[in-house]
Design a protein around this motif. Structure first.
Motif, PDB file in Angstrom:
ATOM      1  N   GLY A  63       0.810  -1.205   0.000  1.00 32.58           N
ATOM      2  CA  GLY A  63       0.000   0.000   0.000  1.00 32.58           C
ATOM      3  C   GLY A  63       0.845   1.257   0.000  1.00 32.58           C
ATOM      4  O   GLY A  63       2.030   1.246  -0.361  1.00 32.58           O
ATOM      5  N   ARG A  83     -10.297   0.739   7.452  1.00 37.69           N
ATOM      6  CA  ARG A  83     -10.650  -0.136   6.332  1.00 37.69           C
ATOM      7  C   ARG A  83     -10.253  -1.575   6.665  1.00 37.69           C
ATOM      8  O   ARG A  83      -9.070  -1.874   6.880  1.00 37.69           O
ATOM      9  CB  ARG A  83      -9.920   0.303   5.066  1.00 37.69           C
ATOM     10  N   CYS A 101      -2.732  -8.431  -1.216  1.00 39.95           N
ATOM     11  CA  CYS A 101      -3.677  -7.334  -1.029  1.00 39.95           C
ATOM     12  C   CYS A 101      -2.955  -6.056  -1.425  1.00 39.95           C
ATOM     13  O   CYS A 101      -1.869  -5.764  -0.904  1.00 39.95           O
ATOM     14  CB  CYS A 101      -4.136  -7.232   0.432  1.00 39.95           C
ATOM     15  N   GLY A 120      -3.013  -1.704  -2.729  1.00 38.42           N
ATOM     16  CA  GLY A 120      -3.705  -0.425  -2.619  1.00 38.42           C
ATOM     17  C   GLY A 120      -4.215  -0.110  -1.232  1.00 38.42           C
ATOM     18  O   GLY A 120      -5.189   0.630  -1.079  1.00 38.42           O
ATOM     19  N   LEU A 121      -3.564  -0.616  -0.190  1.00 35.32           N
ATOM     20  CA  LEU A 121      -4.005  -0.369   1.184  1.00 35.32           C
ATOM     21  C   LEU A 121      -3.469   0.969   1.680  1.00 35.32           C
ATOM     22  O   LEU A 121      -2.321   1.335   1.406  1.00 35.32           O
ATOM     23  CB  LEU A 121      -3.532  -1.500   2.095  1.00 35.32           C
ATOM     24  N   PRO A 137     -14.144  -3.810  -7.822  1.00 34.04           N
ATOM     25  CA  PRO A 137     -12.686  -3.818  -7.718  1.00 34.04           C
ATOM     26  C   PRO A 137     -12.148  -5.242  -7.786  1.00 34.04           C
ATOM     27  O   PRO A 137     -12.870  -6.201  -7.510  1.00 34.04           O
ATOM     28  CB  PRO A 137     -12.432  -3.190  -6.336  1.00 34.04           C
ATOM     29  N   THR A 143      -7.910  -8.626  -5.298  1.00 34.81           N
ATOM     30  CA  THR A 143      -6.710  -8.311  -4.548  1.00 34.81           C
ATOM     31  C   THR A 143      -6.809  -7.013  -3.759  1.00 34.81           C
ATOM     32  O   THR A 143      -5.874  -6.656  -3.051  1.00 34.81           O
ATOM     33  CB  THR A 143      -5.498  -8.229  -5.484  1.00 34.81           C
ATOM     34  N   THR A 144      -7.929  -6.273  -3.893  1.00 34.52           N
ATOM     35  CA  THR A 144      -8.104  -5.136  -2.985  1.00 34.52           C
ATOM     36  C   THR A 144      -8.413  -5.615  -1.582  1.00 34.52           C
ATOM     37  O   THR A 144      -8.298  -4.856  -0.625  1.00 34.52           O
ATOM     38  CB  THR A 144      -9.241  -4.213  -3.465  1.00 34.52           C
ATOM     39  N   CYS A 145      -8.836  -6.890  -1.449  1.00 29.15           N
ATOM     40  CA  CYS A 145      -9.042  -7.506  -0.143  1.00 29.15           C
ATOM     41  C   CYS A 145     -10.007  -6.727   0.719  1.00 29.15           C
ATOM     42  O   CYS A 145      -9.771  -6.504   1.912  1.00 29.15           O
ATOM     43  CB  CYS A 145      -7.709  -7.705   0.585  1.00 29.15           C
TER      44      CYS A 145
END
Length: 365
Positions: free
Chosen positions: A36, A173, A182, A184-185, A356, A359-361
Motif C-alpha cells: 500500500g 478499512r 492485497c 492499494g491499502l 474492484p 486483490t483489494t481484499c
C-alpha cells in the motif's frame, strides 16, 4: 479408470487400482503479501482547498481545483500528501489463545515515495456458510513517524502544509487476507497539528486542559475515531461530502470545519483553531467537510464495539441525495487514533458497475 472399465453396471472396487479417496484439506501456512501507500488525509485536503482557492475556476458557484482530486500516484495533490519513511504494521483483530489480540509484527519502513510492503501475513478467507463468526480482519497501523512530501512538484506552486509529529493511527478499512496479495491499502498518517489538536483545544475550553497526548492516554480517553465522508464517485475520488455527519452509539460526536490558518474567524473559533486550520463547530448538526471526530471515555472493562452510522440530511434529486453507506462497527482503541475515510454512495445507484479486483481484499467486494 480401472473401476470404470468393469462390465458390471455398478462398478465394484478394482482389485488392481485402488478407489480414490477425496480429502478436502486447506493447505496450512498460507500467507498474504500486503502492499500500500502512506497518506496524510489532512494534507491532501489542504492541498486541494488551497489549489481551489488560488487557481480554481468557478464551476456551479464554487471554485474547483484544476488538478484531479484523486488518490492516485500520478496526482500532484496525492504526491504532496504522501509521508516518506513512515513505520507501518498491522493490527490483528482475532484474539489469540489468551483472549488478547496478538502483538503486531515488526513494522516496515515506507519508501521515499510512501510505498510499503508487509510480507507473510497469515491468510484467512472471509467465513462462509450459514454460521459466520466475526470477520478475521486486519487493520493497517501507522506508528507515528515520517516526513510529509511538501516538496513534491506541482504544475503551479502551492503553499507548504504545516508539519508536526504523526500519531499512532489505525486505518478503519478492514483487510481480509483471503488472497495471496492485497494491494492499494492505505496507511493513514494523522498529525498532532490538525484534527486531533482541534479536538484537544475544544475540550480544553470546558474547564480542564486537554493535550493531544492526553487523548492517547488510556487512563483519560479510550482514543479518538475520526470519520471523513467523501462524495460518491470513482474509488480513488476524494472530495469532501458536504453537509454530512456521523451518529455513534457511544462516545461524544464533534463536528469539525476548516479555514486557512490566519483567516478571520470569530474570536471563540479562532482560539480553538488548530495549526493546520481545523476547528470544532459547537452544536453544528452537519459538517461542510463531512468531517467528524468521536471522543471515547476511558474504558471501564472490555471494549464494547460502537456502531457508527453516516448521515446525509440533504435531499436533492439533482445531486442524487441523500448519500448513504452501511454502518461501520468498530471497538474503541485506546492509545490510537482510528481513521475512517468513507466514500458515500448515491441515493439511487447509477448503472455503472464498479467491481474492484479481488486483490483489494475488501469484504463483500
Amino acid at each position: 479408470m480401472g473401476v470404470g472399465c468393469q462390465e458390471s453396471g455398478t462398478p465394484a472396487s478394482s482389485t488392481f487400482v485402488p478407489r480414490p479417496v477425496y480429502v478436502n484439506r486447506e493447505p496450512a501456512g498460507l500467507t498474504t503479501r500486503l502492499t500500500g501507500f502512506t497518506v496524510d488525509p489532512e494534507a491532501y485536503f489542504i492541498n486541494l482547498a488551497m489549489c481551489s482557492e488560488l487557481y480554481g475556476p468557478v464551476v456551479n458557484g464554487r471554485k474547483q481545483c484544476p488538478l484531479p482530486p484523486l488518490y492516485a500516484e500520478f496526482s500532484p495533490l496525492f504526491q504532496r500528501s504522501t509521508v516518506r519513511e513512515s513505520l507501518v504494521t498491522v493490527l490483528d483483530t482475532v484474539p489469540d489463545a489468551t483472549g488478547q489480540p496478538p502483538a503486531p509484527p515488526p513494522p516496515v519502513m515506507a519508501s521515499t515515495a510512501g510505498l510499503w510492503t508487509i510480507e507473510k501475513v497469515p491468510t484467512r478467507p472471509w467465513p462462509k456458510g450459514p454460521v459466520q463468526g466475526p470477520p478475521p480482519i486486519y487493520l493497517v497501523l501507522s506508528l507515528g513517524q515520517g516526513a510529509l512530501a511538501n516538496d513534491a512538484p506541482t504544475p503551479f506552486p502551492l503553499p507548504p502544509v504545516p508539519v508536526g509529529n504523526y500519531l499512532p493511527t489505525a486505518a478503519a478499512r478492514p483487510v481480509v487476507t483471503g488472497h495471496s496479495a492485497c494491494v492499494g491499502l492505505e496507511a493513514i498518517q494523522v498529525s498532532d497539528k490538525g484534527i486531533v489538536e482541534a479536538v484537544a483545544k475544544f475540550l480544553s475550553t470546558e474547564g480542564t486542559p486537554v493535550t493531544v497526548q492526553d487523548l492517547l492516554n488510556p487512563a483519560k480517553y479510550a482514543g479518538v475515531t475520526v470519520f471523513w465522508l467523501y462524495r460518491p464517485g470513482f474509488p480513488v475520488f476524494r472530495v469532501p461530502g458536504e453537509n454530512t455527519t456521523v451518529e455513534a452509539t457511544a462516545g461524544r460526536v464533534l463536528t469539525l470545519e476548516w479555514a486557512p490558518p490566519g483567516a478571520p474567524l470569530p474570536p471563540p473559533l479562532a482560539a480553538i483553531q488548530s495549526t493546520r486550520g481545523f476547528f470544532v463547530a459547537p452544536g453544528a448538526p452537519v459538517s461542510s467537510l463531512g468531517l467528524v471526530a468521536i471522543v471515547h471515555p476511558p474504558l471501564m472493562g472490555p471494549p464494547v464495539p460502537v456502531v457508527y452510522t453516516p448521515k446525509d440530511l440533504t435531499t436533492s434529486t439533482v445531486e442524487n441525495r441523500p448519500w448513504k453507506t452501511d454502518p461501520l462497527v468498530l471497538p474503541p482503541t485506546p492509545g490510537v487514533i482510528t481513521f475512517a475515510g468513507l466514500q458515500l454512495a448515491d441515493a439511487v445507484p447509477l448503472n455503472q458497475p464498479n467491481i474492484p479486483p479481488p486483490t483489494t481484499c475488501v469484504p463483500f467486494q
